[in-house]
Write a protein that holds these residues in place. Sequence first.
Motif, PDB file in Angstrom:
ATOM      1  N   LEU A 140       0.359  -8.327  -4.246  1.00  0.00           N
ATOM      2  CA  LEU A 140      -0.719  -7.973  -3.323  1.00  0.00           C
ATOM      3  C   LEU A 140      -0.894  -9.052  -2.262  1.00  0.00           C
ATOM      4  CD1 LEU A 140      -3.507  -6.247  -5.453  1.00  0.00           C
ATOM      5  CD2 LEU A 140      -2.144  -5.257  -3.621  1.00  0.00           C
ATOM      6  N   LEU A 141      -2.039  -9.653  -2.190  1.00  0.00           N
ATOM      7  CA  LEU A 141      -2.369 -10.620  -1.143  1.00  0.00           C
ATOM      8  C   LEU A 141      -2.203 -12.057  -1.631  1.00  0.00           C
ATOM      9  CD1 LEU A 141      -5.659  -8.867   0.003  1.00  0.00           C
ATOM     10  CD2 LEU A 141      -3.528  -8.919   1.301  1.00  0.00           C
ATOM     11  N   ASP A 142      -1.809 -12.927  -0.716  1.00  0.00           N
ATOM     12  CA  ASP A 142      -1.770 -14.349  -1.040  1.00  0.00           C
ATOM     13  C   ASP A 142      -3.184 -14.813  -1.384  1.00  0.00           C
ATOM     14  OD1 ASP A 142       0.922 -14.435  -0.495  1.00  0.00           O
ATOM     15  OD2 ASP A 142       0.658 -15.099   1.585  1.00  0.00           O
ATOM     16  N   GLY A 143      -3.313 -15.519  -2.470  1.00  0.00           N
ATOM     17  CA  GLY A 143      -4.616 -16.056  -2.866  1.00  0.00           C
ATOM     18  C   GLY A 143      -5.361 -15.209  -3.866  1.00  0.00           C
ATOM     19  N   SER A 168      -7.208 -14.515   3.314  1.00  0.00           N
ATOM     20  CA  SER A 168      -5.768 -14.229   3.202  1.00  0.00           C
ATOM     21  C   SER A 168      -5.277 -13.571   4.482  1.00  0.00           C
ATOM     22  CB  SER A 168      -5.501 -13.310   2.014  1.00  0.00           C
ATOM     23  OG  SER A 168      -4.121 -13.069   1.857  1.00  0.00           O
ATOM     24  N   GLN A 169      -4.017 -13.856   4.829  1.00  0.00           N
ATOM     25  CA  GLN A 169      -3.415 -13.207   5.986  1.00  0.00           C
ATOM     26  C   GLN A 169      -2.915 -11.825   5.569  1.00  0.00           C
ATOM     27  OE1 GLN A 169       0.604 -14.201   7.962  1.00  0.00           O
ATOM     28  NE2 GLN A 169      -0.855 -15.248   9.314  1.00  0.00           N
ATOM     29  N   LEU A 170      -3.326 -10.792   6.315  1.00  0.00           N
ATOM     30  CA  LEU A 170      -2.981  -9.425   5.946  1.00  0.00           C
ATOM     31  C   LEU A 170      -1.501  -9.137   6.233  1.00  0.00           C
ATOM     32  CD1 LEU A 170      -6.162  -7.568   7.268  1.00  0.00           C
ATOM     33  CD2 LEU A 170      -5.665  -8.317   4.940  1.00  0.00           C
ATOM     34  N   LYS A 171      -0.823  -8.481   5.279  1.00  0.00           N
ATOM     35  CA  LYS A 171       0.607  -8.206   5.397  1.00  0.00           C
ATOM     36  C   LYS A 171       0.907  -6.846   6.020  1.00  0.00           C
ATOM     37  CE  LYS A 171       1.701 -11.020   1.341  1.00  0.00           C
ATOM     38  NZ  LYS A 171       2.295 -11.015  -0.025  1.00  0.00           N
ATOM     39  N   GLY A 172      -0.124  -6.030   6.253  1.00  0.00           N
ATOM     40  CA  GLY A 172       0.083  -4.711   6.841  1.00  0.00           C
ATOM     41  C   GLY A 172      -1.237  -4.119   7.284  1.00  0.00           C
ATOM     42  N   GLY A 173      -1.183  -2.877   7.772  1.00  0.00           N
ATOM     43  CA  GLY A 173      -2.402  -2.202   8.177  1.00  0.00           C
ATOM     44  C   GLY A 173      -2.793  -2.480   9.614  1.00  0.00           C
ATOM     45  N   SER A 174      -4.010  -2.107   9.965  1.00  0.00           N
ATOM     46  CA  SER A 174      -4.476  -2.177  11.353  1.00  0.00           C
ATOM     47  C   SER A 174      -4.650  -3.606  11.850  1.00  0.00           C
ATOM     48  CB  SER A 174      -5.809  -1.422  11.490  1.00  0.00           C
ATOM     49  OG  SER A 174      -6.801  -2.019  10.647  1.00  0.00           O
ATOM     50  N   ALA A 175      -4.858  -4.557  10.922  1.00  0.00           N
ATOM     51  CA  ALA A 175      -5.053  -5.955  11.335  1.00  0.00           C
ATOM     52  C   ALA A 175      -3.934  -6.845  10.787  1.00  0.00           C
ATOM     53  CB  ALA A 175      -6.410  -6.453  10.864  1.00  0.00           C
ATOM     54  N   GLU A 176      -2.742  -6.305  10.746  1.00  0.00           N
ATOM     55  CA  GLU A 176      -1.598  -7.045  10.206  1.00  0.00           C
ATOM     56  C   GLU A 176      -1.436  -8.394  10.909  1.00  0.00           C
ATOM     57  OE1 GLU A 176       3.270  -6.540   9.664  1.00  0.00           O
ATOM     58  OE2 GLU A 176       2.090  -5.006  10.701  1.00  0.00           O
ATOM     59  N   GLY A 177      -1.237  -9.434  10.071  1.00  0.00           N
ATOM     60  CA  GLY A 177      -1.022 -10.766  10.634  1.00  0.00           C
ATOM     61  C   GLY A 177      -2.299 -11.562  10.844  1.00  0.00           C
ATOM     62  N   LYS A 178      -3.442 -10.898  10.764  1.00  0.00           N
ATOM     63  CA  LYS A 178      -4.721 -11.605  10.982  1.00  0.00           C
ATOM     64  C   LYS A 178      -5.277 -12.128   9.657  1.00  0.00           C
ATOM     65  CE  LYS A 178      -6.182  -9.104  15.137  1.00  0.00           C
ATOM     66  NZ  LYS A 178      -7.270  -8.308  15.766  1.00  0.00           N
ATOM     67  N   ASP A 179      -6.072 -13.204   9.754  1.00  0.00           N
ATOM     68  CA  ASP A 179      -6.751 -13.730   8.570  1.00  0.00           C
ATOM     69  C   ASP A 179      -7.974 -12.866   8.281  1.00  0.00           C
ATOM     70  OD1 ASP A 179      -4.980 -15.750   8.120  1.00  0.00           O
ATOM     71  OD2 ASP A 179      -6.087 -17.228   9.297  1.00  0.00           O
ATOM     72  N   ALA A 180      -8.121 -12.469   7.035  1.00  0.00           N
ATOM     73  CA  ALA A 180      -9.254 -11.625   6.644  1.00  0.00           C
ATOM     74  C   ALA A 180     -10.029 -12.279   5.506  1.00  0.00           C
ATOM     75  CB  ALA A 180      -8.758 -10.247   6.207  1.00  0.00           C
ATOM     76  N   GLU A 181     -11.327 -11.993   5.480  1.00  0.00           N
ATOM     77  CA  GLU A 181     -12.175 -12.415   4.364  1.00  0.00           C
ATOM     78  C   GLU A 181     -12.163 -11.267   3.359  1.00  0.00           C
ATOM     79  OE1 GLU A 181     -16.667 -12.404   4.331  1.00  0.00           O
ATOM     80  OE2 GLU A 181     -16.280 -14.563   4.586  1.00  0.00           O
ATOM     81  N   VAL A 182     -11.571 -11.504   2.194  1.00  0.00           N
ATOM     82  CA  VAL A 182     -11.366 -10.439   1.208  1.00  0.00           C
ATOM     83  C   VAL A 182     -12.296 -10.655   0.019  1.00  0.00           C
ATOM     84  CG1 VAL A 182      -9.698  -9.259  -0.269  1.00  0.00           C
ATOM     85  CG2 VAL A 182      -8.941 -10.275   1.902  1.00  0.00           C
ATOM     86  N   THR A 183     -13.053  -9.617  -0.298  1.00  0.00           N
ATOM     87  CA  THR A 183     -13.903  -9.634  -1.493  1.00  0.00           C
ATOM     88  C   THR A 183     -13.234  -8.805  -2.571  1.00  0.00           C
ATOM     89  OG1 THR A 183     -15.918  -9.847  -0.160  1.00  0.00           O
ATOM     90  CG2 THR A 183     -16.168  -9.072  -2.442  1.00  0.00           C
ATOM     91  N   VAL A 184     -13.051  -9.398  -3.746  1.00  0.00           N
ATOM     92  CA  VAL A 184     -12.413  -8.693  -4.854  1.00  0.00           C
ATOM     93  C   VAL A 184     -13.390  -8.638  -6.032  1.00  0.00           C
ATOM     94  CG1 VAL A 184     -11.298 -10.845  -5.621  1.00  0.00           C
ATOM     95  CG2 VAL A 184     -10.443  -8.647  -6.457  1.00  0.00           C
ATOM     96  N   LYS A 185     -13.512  -7.442  -6.610  1.00  0.00           N
ATOM     97  CA  LYS A 185     -14.385  -7.255  -7.766  1.00  0.00           C
ATOM     98  C   LYS A 185     -13.542  -6.738  -8.924  1.00  0.00           C
ATOM     99  CE  LYS A 185     -18.516  -4.853  -9.452  1.00  0.00           C
ATOM    100  NZ  LYS A 185     -19.614  -3.911  -9.128  1.00  0.00           N
ATOM    101  N   VAL A 186     -13.627  -7.399 -10.059  1.00  0.00           N
ATOM    102  CA  VAL A 186     -12.869  -7.001 -11.244  1.00  0.00           C
ATOM    103  C   VAL A 186     -13.689  -5.982 -12.032  1.00  0.00           C
ATOM    104  CG1 VAL A 186     -11.839  -7.779 -13.410  1.00  0.00           C
ATOM    105  CG2 VAL A 186     -11.689  -9.223 -11.372  1.00  0.00           C
ATOM    106  N   THR A 187     -13.092  -4.816 -12.286  1.00  0.00           N
ATOM    107  CA  THR A 187     -13.819  -3.789 -13.065  1.00  0.00           C
ATOM    108  C   THR A 187     -13.368  -3.759 -14.520  1.00  0.00           C
ATOM    109  OG1 THR A 187     -12.234  -2.098 -12.353  1.00  0.00           O
ATOM    110  CG2 THR A 187     -14.224  -2.343 -11.034  1.00  0.00           C
ATOM    111  N   THR A 188     -12.069  -4.044 -14.775  1.00  0.00           N
ATOM    112  CA  THR A 188     -11.596  -4.141 -16.169  1.00  0.00           C
ATOM    113  C   THR A 188     -10.531  -5.217 -16.264  1.00  0.00           C
ATOM    114  OG1 THR A 188      -9.857  -2.472 -15.901  1.00  0.00           O
ATOM    115  CG2 THR A 188     -11.999  -1.699 -16.683  1.00  0.00           C
ATOM    116  N   VAL A 189     -10.438  -5.812 -17.452  1.00  0.00           N
ATOM    117  CA  VAL A 189      -9.375  -6.778 -17.754  1.00  0.00           C
ATOM    118  C   VAL A 189      -8.621  -6.251 -18.968  1.00  0.00           C
ATOM    119  CG1 VAL A 189      -8.805  -9.151 -18.412  1.00  0.00           C
ATOM    120  CG2 VAL A 189     -10.756  -8.711 -16.896  1.00  0.00           C
ATOM    121  N   ALA A 190      -7.297  -6.158 -18.843  1.00  0.00           N
ATOM    122  CA  ALA A 190      -6.479  -5.671 -19.958  1.00  0.00           C
ATOM    123  C   ALA A 190      -5.356  -6.654 -20.241  1.00  0.00           C
ATOM    124  CB  ALA A 190      -5.901  -4.300 -19.645  1.00  0.00           C
TER     125      ALA A 190
END
Length: 461
Positions: A195-198, A216-238
């Motif tokens: 997925l994403l670096d970091g 993280s720098q986005l690897k694709g999509g509408s803002a490819e190559g730009k630095d984005a602030e990414v929020t990640v929420k964990v719903t399950t751990v397996a």
Amino acid sequence: MKSAVETLNPTRVRLTVEVPFEELKDSLDAAYKKINQQVTVKGFRKGKIPARVIDQRFGRGAVLEEAVNDALPKFYTEAVNEAEVNPLGQPEVDITELKDGELLAFTAEVDIRPTLEIPDYSGIEVTVDAVEVTEEDIEKSVEQLRERFASTSTVERAAQDGDVVTIDLEAKVDGEVLPDGVADGVSYTIGSGELLDGIDEAVKGLEAGGEATFTSQLKGGSAEGKDAEVTVKVTTVAARELPELDDEFAQMASEFDTLDELKADSRKRLENMKQFDQATQAQERVLDELLKLVEVPMPEKLLEDEINTRKHNLEHHQLGQMGIDLAKYLELQGKTEEEFLAETKEQAEKGIKTQFILDELVNKEKLDVSREELTEHLFRRAASSGMSPDQFAQAVAQGGQVPMLVGEVARGKALAVVVEAATVKDTNGEVVDLSDDEDEVETAAEAVEAVTGEAEVSEDK
């Protein structure tokens, strides 16, 4: 018809041709007939307009132009055969004289296949990797199989390396959530780097319900190559659970009854793979040494066309499927356009030289391609193209590409002859015998295709 040939350089000639006007009679008749079907003249039925009327109404020049265009290919072919040259590509034709009722004269400049001298190649020596399968190789192979049969179970603890987490993601650039920057229920194996670096550092240590933000720098999509602030929420751990390495695992994952039998099969498969790689390596290195032995004059127009073909195939096929343009590709490769063009030119020159030399060897060694060899090659090409053999054969026939396939097999046979004459040793100093390789011609053909690319040096008459 009279013709003469002038050698401009080792790869280009000029043909000078003079045709008595009476030899244009058939083409003149065909020109009048064609114009008759295309025009109408009051007082005459369609197709029944006399030649003198056509000359008066539409001009004798139009008739002559049509006749000459019709006749030129025939007279050019006769001149080529008389000169005994092998033209490459289409000629540049210049009509130097056209006297109605007297003479047609023209010149045709065209690249030709150069005359090559193939020296004794039996002295070629190359070194290839030894076929060695270690216990570590076998363990790695079995471990990969074990990974495929892993199971997962939800755990009530913080996520760690190797766990499979289900996560929700939200990406913002300049404080705004991207239109394509939200994804829920994404399954991710920590440490896979998919997925994403970091992201690994962000989710490790989080339990279900935990949340983290990282940049993280986005690897694709509408803002490819730009630095984005990414929020990640964990719903399950397996946690991933691997099966025990025992006879029961061997029975579940293969057709073998014991783990020892599974490992023995892994060793055999790895040996076969390394032997195939060794044969391919030998062919590639022998080919490189053969190219050093032969001086090959390079037809400039042919080289230019080959460079353009390779560039076009990269831009419109390979990169098009990846959804990127040449500029982005060069950026990812860390190359300038000048470096890319220099590299493409070098590859094109090597491809053309390879075809010339191996084609000369096909003639020198009087190598023929059997129906069985052509059929086997067709089946392999079909498999690599993702088409059925019938579909591929139909496409080849409709595209007039059967001679191209025959040429590929013949060049593979020529390279196989050189490999058999060469001395091949492995890194342990042992002589490698490739004569028992049942697929020697096919692997050689594939090695040649890797060098020559998709373009084919064509001979036109």
